[in-house]
Write a protein that holds these residues in place. Structure first.
Motif, short mmCIF file in Angstrom:
data_model
loop_
_atom_site.label_atom_id
_atom_site.label_comp_id
_atom_site.label_asym_id
_atom_site.label_seq_id
_atom_site.Cartn_x
_atom_site.Cartn_y
_atom_site.Cartn_z
N HIS A 84 0.87 -1.18 0.00
CA HIS A 84 0.00 0.00 0.00
C HIS A 84 0.90 1.23 0.00
O HIS A 84 1.73 1.40 0.90
CB HIS A 84 -0.91 0.01 1.22
N ALA A 85 0.72 2.07 -1.01
CA ALA A 85 1.52 3.29 -1.15
C ALA A 85 0.57 4.46 -1.30
O ALA A 85 -0.52 4.33 -1.86
CB ALA A 85 2.44 3.18 -2.36
N ALA A 86 0.98 5.60 -0.80
CA ALA A 86 0.18 6.81 -0.92
C ALA A 86 1.11 7.99 -1.15
O ALA A 86 2.34 7.83 -1.20
CB ALA A 86 -0.67 7.01 0.34
N THR A 87 0.54 9.16 -1.27
CA THR A 87 1.34 10.36 -1.46
C THR A 87 2.33 10.52 -0.31
O THR A 87 3.47 10.92 -0.51
CB THR A 87 0.41 11.59 -1.54
N ALA A 108 5.99 3.17 2.06
CA ALA A 108 4.82 2.34 1.86
C ALA A 108 4.78 1.25 2.92
O ALA A 108 5.71 1.10 3.71
CB ALA A 108 4.87 1.72 0.46
N VAL A 109 3.69 0.47 2.89
CA VAL A 109 3.50 -0.63 3.83
C VAL A 109 3.25 -1.90 3.03
O VAL A 109 2.34 -1.93 2.19
CB VAL A 109 2.29 -0.36 4.76
N ARG A 126 -1.26 -9.20 8.34
CA ARG A 126 -0.16 -8.59 9.11
C ARG A 126 0.67 -7.64 8.26
O ARG A 126 0.81 -7.80 7.05
CB ARG A 126 0.77 -9.66 9.67
N ILE A 127 1.29 -6.67 8.92
CA ILE A 127 2.25 -5.79 8.26
C ILE A 127 3.55 -6.57 8.14
O ILE A 127 4.12 -7.01 9.14
CB ILE A 127 2.46 -4.50 9.07
N ALA A 128 4.00 -6.76 6.91
CA ALA A 128 5.25 -7.48 6.66
C ALA A 128 6.46 -6.56 6.77
O ALA A 128 7.50 -6.95 7.29
CB ALA A 128 5.22 -8.13 5.28
N ALA A 129 6.31 -5.32 6.27
CA ALA A 129 7.43 -4.38 6.29
C ALA A 129 6.91 -2.97 6.01
O ALA A 129 5.85 -2.79 5.42
CB ALA A 129 8.47 -4.76 5.25
N ILE A 130 7.69 -2.00 6.47
CA ILE A 130 7.41 -0.59 6.20
C ILE A 130 8.72 0.02 5.74
O ILE A 130 9.77 -0.24 6.34
CB ILE A 130 6.93 0.14 7.47
N GLU A 189 12.23 0.13 -2.35
CA GLU A 189 12.84 -1.03 -1.67
C GLU A 189 11.83 -2.14 -1.45
O GLU A 189 12.16 -3.33 -1.60
CB GLU A 189 13.44 -0.60 -0.32
N LEU A 190 10.59 -1.78 -1.10
CA LEU A 190 9.57 -2.81 -0.89
C LEU A 190 9.21 -3.51 -2.20
O LEU A 190 9.03 -4.73 -2.22
CB LEU A 190 8.33 -2.22 -0.23
N VAL A 191 9.13 -2.76 -3.29
CA VAL A 191 8.84 -3.35 -4.59
C VAL A 191 9.96 -4.30 -5.00
O VAL A 191 9.71 -5.39 -5.53
CB VAL A 191 8.59 -2.26 -5.66
N GLU A 192 11.20 -3.91 -4.74
CA GLU A 192 12.34 -4.78 -5.06
C GLU A 192 12.35 -6.02 -4.16
O GLU A 192 12.61 -7.13 -4.63
CB GLU A 192 13.65 -4.00 -4.88
N ARG A 193 12.05 -5.84 -2.90
CA ARG A 193 12.05 -6.95 -1.94
C ARG A 193 10.91 -7.93 -2.19
O ARG A 193 11.04 -9.13 -1.98
CB ARG A 193 11.95 -6.38 -0.53
N TYR A 194 9.77 -7.41 -2.63
CA TYR A 194 8.57 -8.23 -2.87
C TYR A 194 8.10 -8.04 -4.32
O TYR A 194 7.04 -7.44 -4.56
CB TYR A 194 7.44 -7.84 -1.91
N PRO A 195 8.83 -8.56 -5.30
CA PRO A 195 8.47 -8.32 -6.70
C PRO A 195 7.12 -8.94 -7.11
O PRO A 195 6.50 -8.48 -8.07
CB PRO A 195 9.63 -8.96 -7.48
N GLN A 196 6.67 -9.93 -6.37
CA GLN A 196 5.40 -10.57 -6.69
C GLN A 196 4.19 -9.83 -6.11
O GLN A 196 3.05 -10.17 -6.40
CB GLN A 196 5.40 -12.03 -6.18
#
Length: 148
Positions: free
Chosen positions: A5-8, A23-24, A30-34, A39-46
């Motif tokens: 989830h990303a916002a302005t 982003a979150v 559960r929240i996996a990471a913030i 970085e989150l897109v790279e870490r979780y490409p799926q």
């Protein structure tokens, strides 16, 4: 399913100044990471990326009376439209209202807690526009309200 989830802007607590480009990541309920969106897109490409207009942060704890509506279920849904995923127990004395809250996943709290975003916590998020109107509410990882 993993969703980012990303916002302005993002704030981890209600008192914190919002920061941009964060982003979150949410896995199940559960929240996996913030962290930084890139970085989150790279870490979780799926992961699916949901982009929201406004400021993303912790969902609210409703401190006032539950809004009036024809049914207990609709009264609880009114909380979600306000960006709340929890309500103080003294605000839901009606047993039918408590059942509706439990069925929907809205937390009924005996003691108030400050809303905050932290990894491994339940993924209760809300997005508010510049006027303070709730754009979206995520309850335990599921989008339960989205402004049309």
């Amino acid at each position: 399913m993993l969703t980012i989830h990303a916002a302005t802007a993002l704030r981890r607590t209600l008192d914190e100044e919002p920061v941009v480009d964060e982003a979150v990541a949410v896995s199940d309920d559960r929240i996996a990471a913030i962290g930084p969106l890139a970085e989150l897109v790279e870490r979780y490409p799926q992961a699916r990326v949901r982009r929201w207009p406004g400021t993303l942060g912790p969902a609210l704890v409703h401190e006032d009376r539950v809004p009036a509506a024809p049914t207990p279920r609709e009264r609880i849904h009114a909380l979600l439209r306000l960006g709340a995923t929890a309500v103080r127990a003294d605000r839901v004395p009606d047993p039918e209202l408590r059942v509706a809250a439990r069925r929907s996943g809205v937390a009924v709290l005996e003691a108030p807690r400050p809303p905050t975003l932290v990894p491994s916590a339940r993924a209760d998020l809300a997005v508010f526009d510049d006027e303070g109107t709730c754009v979206a509410t995520v309850l335990a990882g599921r989008v339960m309200h989205r402004r049309a």
